[in-house]
Design a protein around this motif. Structure first.
Motif, PDB file in Angstrom:
ATOM      1  N   MET A   1       0.848  -1.204   0.000  1.00 42.12           N
ATOM      2  CA  MET A   1       0.000   0.000   0.000  1.00 42.12           C
ATOM      3  C   MET A   1       0.876   1.243   0.000  1.00 42.12           C
ATOM      4  N   ASN A   2       1.904   1.237   0.825  1.00 40.59           N
ATOM      5  CA  ASN A   2       2.846   2.357   0.844  1.00 40.59           C
ATOM      6  C   ASN A   2       3.513   2.514  -0.517  1.00 40.59           C
ATOM      7  N   ALA A   3       3.896   1.410  -1.119  1.00 41.56           N
ATOM      8  CA  ALA A   3       4.560   1.466  -2.424  1.00 41.56           C
ATOM      9  C   ALA A   3       3.651   2.094  -3.476  1.00 41.56           C
ATOM     10  N   PHE A   4       2.393   1.712  -3.476  1.00 39.69           N
ATOM     11  CA  PHE A   4       1.442   2.246  -4.461  1.00 39.69           C
ATOM     12  C   PHE A   4       1.303   3.757  -4.298  1.00 39.69           C
ATOM     13  N   VAL A   5       1.181   4.201  -3.064  1.00 37.64           N
ATOM     14  CA  VAL A   5       1.083   5.643  -2.811  1.00 37.64           C
ATOM     15  C   VAL A   5       2.374   6.326  -3.245  1.00 37.64           C
ATOM     16  N   ARG A   6       3.508   5.733  -2.941  1.00 35.13           N
ATOM     17  CA  ARG A   6       4.794   6.312  -3.338  1.00 35.13           C
ATOM     18  C   ARG A   6       4.909   6.424  -4.853  1.00 35.13           C
ATOM     19  N   MET A   7       4.464   5.400  -5.569  1.00 30.59           N
ATOM     20  CA  MET A   7       4.493   5.452  -7.031  1.00 30.59           C
ATOM     21  C   MET A   7       3.621   6.591  -7.551  1.00 30.59           C
TER      22      MET A   7
ATOM     23  N   PRO B   1      -8.325 -10.277   5.094  1.00 33.64           N
ATOM     24  CA  PRO B   1      -8.388  -8.874   4.674  1.00 33.64           C
ATOM     25  C   PRO B   1      -7.128  -8.415   3.930  1.00 33.64           C
ATOM     26  N   SER B   2      -5.969  -8.870   4.353  1.00 35.53           N
ATOM     27  CA  SER B   2      -4.737  -8.479   3.656  1.00 35.53           C
ATOM     28  C   SER B   2      -4.614  -9.166   2.304  1.00 35.53           C
ATOM     29  N   LEU B   3      -5.106 -10.397   2.190  1.00 39.90           N
ATOM     30  CA  LEU B   3      -5.123 -11.056   0.879  1.00 39.90           C
ATOM     31  C   LEU B   3      -6.032 -10.306  -0.080  1.00 39.90           C
ATOM     32  N   ALA B   4      -7.180  -9.841   0.433  1.00 37.60           N
ATOM     33  CA  ALA B   4      -8.096  -9.065  -0.399  1.00 37.60           C
ATOM     34  C   ALA B   4      -7.454  -7.740  -0.825  1.00 37.60           C
ATOM     35  N   ILE B   5      -6.749  -7.092   0.090  1.00 39.56           N
ATOM     36  CA  ILE B   5      -6.039  -5.854  -0.249  1.00 39.56           C
ATOM     37  C   ILE B   5      -5.030  -6.130  -1.358  1.00 39.56           C
ATOM     38  N   LEU B   6      -4.260  -7.189  -1.213  1.00 46.66           N
ATOM     39  CA  LEU B   6      -3.239  -7.507  -2.226  1.00 46.66           C
ATOM     40  C   LEU B   6      -3.866  -7.768  -3.597  1.00 46.66           C
ATOM     41  N   ARG B   7      -5.010  -8.467  -3.616  1.00 44.27           N
ATOM     42  CA  ARG B   7      -5.671  -8.738  -4.906  1.00 44.27           C
ATOM     43  C   ARG B   7      -6.036  -7.432  -5.606  1.00 44.27           C
ATOM     44  N   GLY B   8      -6.718  -6.552  -4.909  1.00 40.94           N
ATOM     45  CA  GLY B   8      -7.130  -5.295  -5.522  1.00 40.94           C
ATOM     46  C   GLY B   8      -5.970  -4.358  -5.790  1.00 40.94           C
ATOM     47  N   LEU B   9      -5.093  -4.256  -4.825  1.00 37.56           N
ATOM     48  CA  LEU B   9      -3.964  -3.341  -4.934  1.00 37.56           C
ATOM     49  C   LEU B   9      -3.041  -3.715  -6.090  1.00 37.56           C
ATOM     50  N   HIS B  10      -2.736  -4.979  -6.219  1.00 37.02           N
ATOM     51  CA  HIS B  10      -1.819  -5.399  -7.275  1.00 37.02           C
ATOM     52  C   HIS B  10      -2.444  -5.281  -8.660  1.00 37.02           C
ATOM     53  N   SER B  11      -3.734  -5.449  -8.736  1.00 36.48           N
ATOM     54  CA  SER B  11      -4.421  -5.207  -9.998  1.00 36.48           C
ATOM     55  C   SER B  11      -4.262  -3.744 -10.400  1.00 36.48           C
ATOM     56  N   ARG B  12      -4.466  -2.849  -9.456  1.00 39.40           N
ATOM     57  CA  ARG B  12      -4.329  -1.416  -9.737  1.00 39.40           C
ATOM     58  C   ARG B  12      -2.875  -1.032  -9.983  1.00 39.40           C
ATOM     59  N   MET B  13      -1.964  -1.585  -9.183  1.00 43.72           N
ATOM     60  CA  MET B  13      -0.546  -1.251  -9.341  1.00 43.72           C
ATOM     61  C   MET B  13      -0.056  -1.667 -10.728  1.00 43.72           C
ATOM     62  N   ALA B  14      -0.422  -2.866 -11.155  1.00 45.24           N
ATOM     63  CA  ALA B  14      -0.003  -3.335 -12.476  1.00 45.24           C
ATOM     64  C   ALA B  14      -0.606  -2.448 -13.564  1.00 45.24           C
ATOM     65  N   ALA B  15      -1.866  -2.092 -13.423  1.00 48.13           N
ATOM     66  CA  ALA B  15      -2.503  -1.222 -14.421  1.00 48.13           C
ATOM     67  C   ALA B  15      -1.822   0.143 -14.459  1.00 48.13           C
ATOM     68  N   LEU B  16      -1.488   0.674 -13.306  1.00 46.73           N
ATOM     69  CA  LEU B  16      -0.817   1.977 -13.252  1.00 46.73           C
ATOM     70  C   LEU B  16       0.540   1.907 -13.955  1.00 46.73           C
ATOM     71  N   LEU B  17       1.318   0.889 -13.632  1.00 42.58           N
ATOM     72  CA  LEU B  17       2.642   0.764 -14.247  1.00 42.58           C
ATOM     73  C   LEU B  17       2.542   0.516 -15.749  1.00 42.58           C
ATOM     74  N   ARG B  18       1.541  -0.272 -16.172  1.00 39.50           N
ATOM     75  CA  ARG B  18       1.357  -0.522 -17.606  1.00 39.50           C
ATOM     76  C   ARG B  18       0.983   0.757 -18.360  1.00 39.50           C
TER      77      ARG B  18
END
Length: 164
Positions: free
Chosen positions: A61-67, A98-115
């Motif tokens: 989560m911190n990484a996504f905000v930092r990006m 709850p953290s697994l759910a965060i990772l699922r959504g967060l990584h989907s968004r992080m990958a889309a952002l980087l792409r």
């Protein structure tokens, strides 16, 4: 983590793929573990499996905000946090779901952002981290592609050692 030589498009694609696949790897790593197993440290003095899963959500989560800050602000200063202090907060005792759910959504968004990054100029944008110095978006992508896999490997090694 000082800014590195820019990654190639192929390296970036590998980083993004690793980020995208991490939630499934984490879910597989903890599949079938009971509470006693989740509360087992992966090494003497180390975090429990449960704490590692919550740490991944916190860290990423911190990484996504930092990006996002790096993409939208001019050379932002990134706030460090004490990951060991976070790992003992009461929420680190919760179910891992709850953290697994965060990772699922967060990584989907992080990958889309980087792409979505379509210029070398954007990939080279940097932020300042008081502990690690200048950090480019390439560095963030590389670091978080490897960070999750590192923790998944710790859990896999524990499972193998314990015969789980």
């Amino acid at each position: 983590m000082p800014a590195t030589v820019p990654a190639s498009p192929e390296q970036r694609n590998r980083y993004i793929h690793a980020i995208e696949e991490l939630p499934g790897l984490v879910e597989s790593a903890v599949a079938g573990l009971n509470d006693e197993q989740l509360d087992t440290s992966y090494r003497d003095g180390g975090w429990t499996v449960r704490q590692v899963i919550h740490h991944l959500a916190d860290s990423h989560m911190n990484a996504f905000v930092r990006m996002k800050l790096t993409m939208t602000e001019d050379y932002p200063t990134i706030k460090p946090y004490d990951q060991d202090a976070w790992a003992v907060l009461p929420d680190s005792k919760l179910s891992v779901e709850p953290s697994l759910a965060i990772l699922r959504g967060l990584h989907s968004r992080m990958a889309a952002l980087l792409r979505s990054i379509n210029s070398e100029e954007t990939w080279r944008r940097t932020a300042y981290h008081p502990e690690n110095g200048d950090t480019a978006l390439d560095d963030f992508a590389r670091q978080y592609a490897h960070h999750g896999k590192h923790h998944v490997a710790q859990i896999a090694e524990l499972r193998q050692r314990k015969g789980w």
